[in-house]
Design a protein around this motif. Structure first.
Motif, mmCIF file in Angstrom:
data_model
loop_
_atom_site.group_PDB
_atom_site.id
_atom_site.type_symbol
_atom_site.label_atom_id
_atom_site.label_comp_id
_atom_site.label_asym_id
_atom_site.label_seq_id
_atom_site.Cartn_x
_atom_site.Cartn_y
_atom_site.Cartn_z
ATOM 1 N N VAL A 1 3.443 -3.390 18.489
ATOM 2 C CA VAL A 1 3.679 -1.920 17.525
ATOM 3 C C VAL A 1 4.986 -2.460 17.185
ATOM 4 C CG1 VAL A 1 4.349 0.483 18.143
ATOM 5 C CG2 VAL A 1 2.294 -0.604 19.218
ATOM 6 N N LEU A 2 5.494 -1.880 15.427
ATOM 7 C CA LEU A 2 6.384 -2.448 15.617
ATOM 8 C C LEU A 2 6.855 -0.858 15.070
ATOM 9 C CD1 LEU A 2 8.283 -3.092 13.179
ATOM 10 C CD2 LEU A 2 6.767 -3.223 11.599
ATOM 11 N N THR A 3 8.517 -0.484 15.089
ATOM 12 C CA THR A 3 8.991 0.691 15.266
ATOM 13 C C THR A 3 10.403 0.643 14.747
ATOM 14 O OG1 THR A 3 9.426 2.608 16.507
ATOM 15 C CG2 THR A 3 9.761 0.544 17.511
ATOM 16 N N ALA A 4 10.763 2.035 14.770
ATOM 17 C CA ALA A 4 11.814 2.011 13.982
ATOM 18 C C ALA A 4 12.780 3.531 14.554
ATOM 19 C CB ALA A 4 11.962 1.701 12.769
ATOM 20 N N GLU B 1 0.721 -1.203 0.019
ATOM 21 C CA GLU B 1 -0.237 0.475 0.037
ATOM 22 C C GLU B 1 0.758 0.998 0.280
ATOM 23 O OE1 GLU B 1 -3.989 -0.279 0.006
ATOM 24 O OE2 GLU B 1 -3.094 -1.683 -0.767
ATOM 25 N N MET B 2 0.459 2.178 -0.287
ATOM 26 C CA MET B 2 1.011 3.375 0.061
ATOM 27 C C MET B 2 0.839 3.958 0.857
ATOM 28 S SD MET B 2 2.191 4.052 -3.410
ATOM 29 C CE MET B 2 2.180 5.801 -4.061
ATOM 30 N N PRO B 3 1.663 5.233 1.058
ATOM 31 C CA PRO B 3 1.287 5.285 2.402
ATOM 32 C C PRO B 3 0.240 6.633 2.227
ATOM 33 C CG PRO B 3 3.252 6.617 1.569
ATOM 34 C CD PRO B 3 3.177 5.809 0.762
ATOM 35 N N GLU B 4 -0.492 6.441 3.474
ATOM 36 C CA GLU B 4 -1.731 7.426 3.463
ATOM 37 C C GLU B 4 -1.034 8.892 2.979
ATOM 38 O OE1 GLU B 4 -5.139 6.268 6.725
ATOM 39 O OE2 GLU B 4 -3.293 5.191 7.065
ATOM 40 N N SER B 5 -2.328 9.958 3.201
ATOM 41 C CA SER B 5 -1.374 11.288 2.472
ATOM 42 C C SER B 5 -1.718 11.548 3.801
ATOM 43 C CB SER B 5 -1.876 11.601 1.270
ATOM 44 O OG SER B 5 -1.436 13.283 1.231
ATOM 45 N N PRO B 6 -1.310 12.994 4.484
ATOM 46 C CA PRO B 6 -1.722 13.603 5.618
ATOM 47 C C PRO B 6 -1.720 14.789 4.874
ATOM 48 C CG PRO B 6 0.119 13.834 5.748
ATOM 49 C CD PRO B 6 0.450 12.738 4.442
ATOM 50 N N PRO B 7 -2.973 16.053 4.962
ATOM 51 C CA PRO B 7 -3.829 17.482 4.971
ATOM 52 C C PRO B 7 -2.936 18.090 4.767
ATOM 53 C CG PRO B 7 -4.730 16.450 6.939
ATOM 54 C CD PRO B 7 -4.115 14.948 6.381
ATOM 55 N N ALA C 1 5.549 -0.786 6.410
ATOM 56 C CA ALA C 1 3.453 -1.049 6.906
ATOM 57 C C ALA C 1 3.338 -0.670 5.399
ATOM 58 C CB ALA C 1 3.714 1.051 7.171
ATOM 59 N N GLY C 2 3.527 -0.713 4.403
ATOM 60 C CA GLY C 2 2.791 -1.010 2.508
ATOM 61 C C GLY C 2 2.519 -2.467 3.225
ATOM 62 N N LEU C 3 2.980 -3.256 3.095
ATOM 63 C CA LEU C 3 2.724 -4.542 3.606
ATOM 64 C C LEU C 3 1.877 -5.244 4.389
ATOM 65 C CD1 LEU C 3 6.857 -5.750 2.543
ATOM 66 C CD2 LEU C 3 4.820 -5.953 1.011
ATOM 67 N N ILE C 4 2.397 -4.458 5.179
ATOM 68 C CA ILE C 4 1.270 -5.367 6.759
ATOM 69 C C ILE C 4 -0.192 -4.764 6.112
ATOM 70 C CG2 ILE C 4 0.691 -3.796 8.866
ATOM 71 C CD1 ILE C 4 3.937 -4.261 9.463
#
Lengths: 465, 249
Positions: free
Chosen positions: B210-213, A441-447, B223-226
């Motif tokens: 919670v996955l962090t880095a 998925e693409m990152p969600e775009s913030p406003p 996150a794209g894969l998750i």
């Protein structure tokens, strides 16, 4: 699985990844060795000191390589060996052929030598009616399958025992479907025994040549180098000129590092020393340059000449583990191969410096401290300088750089991009043109961007005062 | 101490919450922090693509913009390493660079080594999986890696362990690359996604909630894969956790 035809790493890697269970199996097999290597490295409190010493010895040797090579030649000759010099693969092959023809040799046994692989010696001798049998088990398996090795230490690591069973059934007439490793190994042993007995000449590689003594060392786990050169009267040893170390005292450092780094063994089963020919026989040593001396002149890449070919960088490389050795379409694959091959032939191997996430694991695992991932980064610019990058890769960077030099334009375009990412229908974002979105998925775009939020915050803080 | 906040371009545009958390965290420590608004990108994508000539003017801008600060802090090991280590490819014998390379810090490094903080007033009752991003790990040495035979340490983990109620997930491969690698994520899409899925699988078996880095880029890929695979893991940058931000739902 036949040898990969394409030079493009992503294309080959994509094909390899189609079979995800095999990809995971390959990854696990190599990770198992990497972990074994870690245990071995951690069992020696002096490990990092050994690495530092080895690195310094190699740097020193490379800085005076011509002198040490001449010293080696003098001492090897004094011990009765004949030393040959080959500037490239072609000359190497010609020299080997001449020696074989002089002795009317028809059957050759060879103990794993990546150099002869690099020079494509087998097909050359085959063309001249000479049978060459690789005697290392893994090497023999891939030879029967007419495939190149996929790893420099474990040439058949890409194959499962079922594949080996099929290959042996076809070529050695073993029982169909019998995958018992003991049975298969024993079959190979019987087959190879015949070849050892019939051989006219034995060819080996060289792990370390020692300038001070004129001797050299060959490391194997199967004893096949020893068998191969014990019966025939003629031994040809082929080595790249970088295999040299100055003194016999240095050898222990390298022998301790090599096996631990390669397979996680304390030492290879056989570390055989050769000093001159056997009684009544001949020993020929072929010193091969094939592009190596060119590296000596380069401040950026000279370090790669320190390589002792342990293969640790391959075992640790997360990309190699998940794309297989054949995806590199080169004799030496993995991180070190991704440096050596483009430097020799940038046109064919231009994708290799990019087959890397720059994670740096290779640099830390390397027993002679080659700054592999840094060199891979430098090499990318070198490939670009040689005009080997397509415009589709260089143009976006040119444009991005131009935009990034204009902060207002960048902020404005960022706003537009985010707007489209938020509002465009899914099929316009996730399609064949977007390799990010095929599996992710693409990152969600913030406003709003941070800089906008920061400006607002500063403004409100001011008005509060 | 005059501290400049260096926000990677993609964090500025796509993850403003991460940059805000960094700012909050630093201000919570009593620092006066400035965000130089002329900053854009450090040039890493260009250099990593072999386009060093396109990276050069960005490096030059960066050195201009960030000269004069006592410390430059960024929530990204990768971008900090670009400036600290790889600007050496671009600028030579530049006095600005020689100063800046000693004053630029990744956030965790800054908190541990410069501010030497020993506690954080944050409650975080989750099982946290720490992804050790490669450039922070092997170029900035924020933690020891499994390849070297050296004493073990981990600065980001040291900070996380200060939180109340936190539990750390135990990974099988604690420092393997996630497969992001900048443009690699696109040009080698197949290997990149296999690598990423393997990292996620390791976190799933370890019970990560919670996955962090320290790098949002690795997290963007994971996150794209998750999200695509609908895995039950939330993703947060370490700055968000340390600043006491809530877990996004």
């Amino acid at each position: 699985m036949s040898a990969v035809k394409s030079y493009d790493h992503p294309t080959n890697a994509d094909r390899f990844n189609k079979d995800q269970s095999r990809t995971h199996w390959h990854d696990s097999a190599l990770w198992f060795i990497r972990e074994k290597r870690d245990r071995m490295a951690n069992s020696l409190p002096e490990w990092e000191t050994l690495r530092a010493c080895a690195s310094q010895i190699k740097s020193h040797t490379v800085s005076k390589l011509a002198d040490y090579l001449e010293e080696f030649e003098r001492n090897a000759t004094a011990r009765g060996a004949t030393v040959h010099w080959a500037k490239d693969a072609e000359e190497h092959n010609r020299i080997v052929l001449e020696i074989l023809q002089k002795h009317q040799a028809k059957r050759i046994v060879k103990s794993k030598s990546m150099l002869t692989e690099e020079c494509h010696l087998n097909p050359w001798l085959d063309k001249h009616g000479i049978e060459v049998v690789d005697t290392d088990l893994g090497e023999r398996i891939v030879q029967l399958r007419e495939e190149p090795p996929s790893h420099i230490v474990m040439p058949a690591i890409h194959l499962k025992k079922e594949d080996v069973s099929d290959t042996f059934h076809e070529h050695l007439q073993t029982e169909e479907g019998n995958c018992d490793p003991n049975y298969l190994t024993e079959s190979a042993r019987q087959h190879l025994r015949q070849k050892f007995v019939q051989a006219d000449v034995g060819i080996t590689g060289v792990n370390f040549a020692i300038a001070e003594t004129g001797g050299f060392v060959v490391c194997t786990n199967e004893g096949n180098a020893d068998l191969g050169v014990s019966l025939p009267k003629v031994h040809i040893a082929c080595m790249g000129i970088e295999k040299l170390i100055p003194k016999v005292d240095h050898l222990s450092i390298f022998l301790r590092l090599l096996a631990r780094s390669a397979t996680g063994q304390p030492i290879t089963t056989y570390s055989s020393h050769f000093h001159g020919p056997v009684e009544g026989g001949e020993l020929h040593i072929v010193l091969v340059d094939n592009g190596r001396s060119k590296l000596m002149d380069s401040d950026d890449f000279r370090n790669s000449l320190k390589c002792i070919r342990c293969g640790a960088c391959m075992n640790t490389c997360p990309v190699y583990r998940r794309s297989g050795g054949h995806s590199y379409a080169a004799t030496v694959p993995g991180p070190i191969g991704s440096i050596l091959n483009p430097l020799r032939d940038a046109k064919h191997h231009k994708s290799l410096p990019f087959a890397c996430t720059l994670c740096g694991s290779c640099s830390d695992v390397c027993p002679v401290k080659i700054n592999l991932h840094e060199q891979l980064l430098t090499l990318r610019s070198e490939v670009n300088r040689q005009k080997q990058l397509p415009v589709s890769k260089t143009m976006p960077m040119k444009i991005a750089s131009w935009v990034f030099q204009r902060p207002k334009l960048y902020a404005w375009l960022g706003g537009i991009g985010k707007f489209f990412l938020r509002t465009m229908p899914r099929f316009l974002i996730y399609n064949g043109l977007n390799p990010w979105g095929r599996n992710r998925e693409m990152p969600e775009s913030p406003p709003e961007s941070f800089r906008k939020q920061y400006a607002q915050r500063k403004k409100s803080q001011k008005s509060e005062r | 101490m005059r501290v400049a906040l260096f926000v990677p371009c993609y964090v500025d545009q796509l993850y403003p919450r991460v940059a805000m958390a960094t700012l909050d965290l630093l201000e919570q420590q009593g620092l006066d922090v400035e965000f130089p608004e002329a900053q854009t990108c450090c040039g890493q994508p260009m250099l990593n693509s072999g386009c060093d000539q396109d990276a050069l003017p960005l490096a030059d801008r960066f050195l201009d913009i960030f000269s004069g600060y006592d410390a430059i802090v960024a929530p990204s090991g990768s971008c900090v390493s670009m400036v600290k280590n790889h600007y050496a490819h671009l600028v030579h014998e530049d006095a600005r660079y020689e100063t800046i390379r000693t004053r630029i810090y990744e956030l965790c490094e800054f908190l541990v080594d410069v501010l030497k903080i020993e506690s954080l007033p944050v409650k975080f009752p989750y099982k946290v999986g720490l992804h050790s991003s490669c450039h922070g790990l092997r170029e900035l040495r924020l933690a020891s890696d499994s390849e070297l035979n050296a004493p073990s340490f981990n600065k980001p983990l040291q900070l996380l362990e200060m939180l109340d109620g936190i539990e750390i997930a135990d990974l099988k491969r604690k420092d393997e690359c996630c497969g992001f690698g900048g443009t690699f994520a696109v040009s080698e899409e197949a290997v990149s996604c296999t690598m990423g899925r393997d990292r996620v699988a390791d976190h799933l078996q370890a019970g990560t909630q919670v996955l962090t880095a320290g790098d949002m880029s690795c997290l963007m890929h994971l996150a794209g894969l998750i999200r695509r695979d609908k895995q039950p893991i939330s993703v947060m940058h370490i700055a968000e956790i340390l600043a006491g931000y809530g877990v996004p739902q």
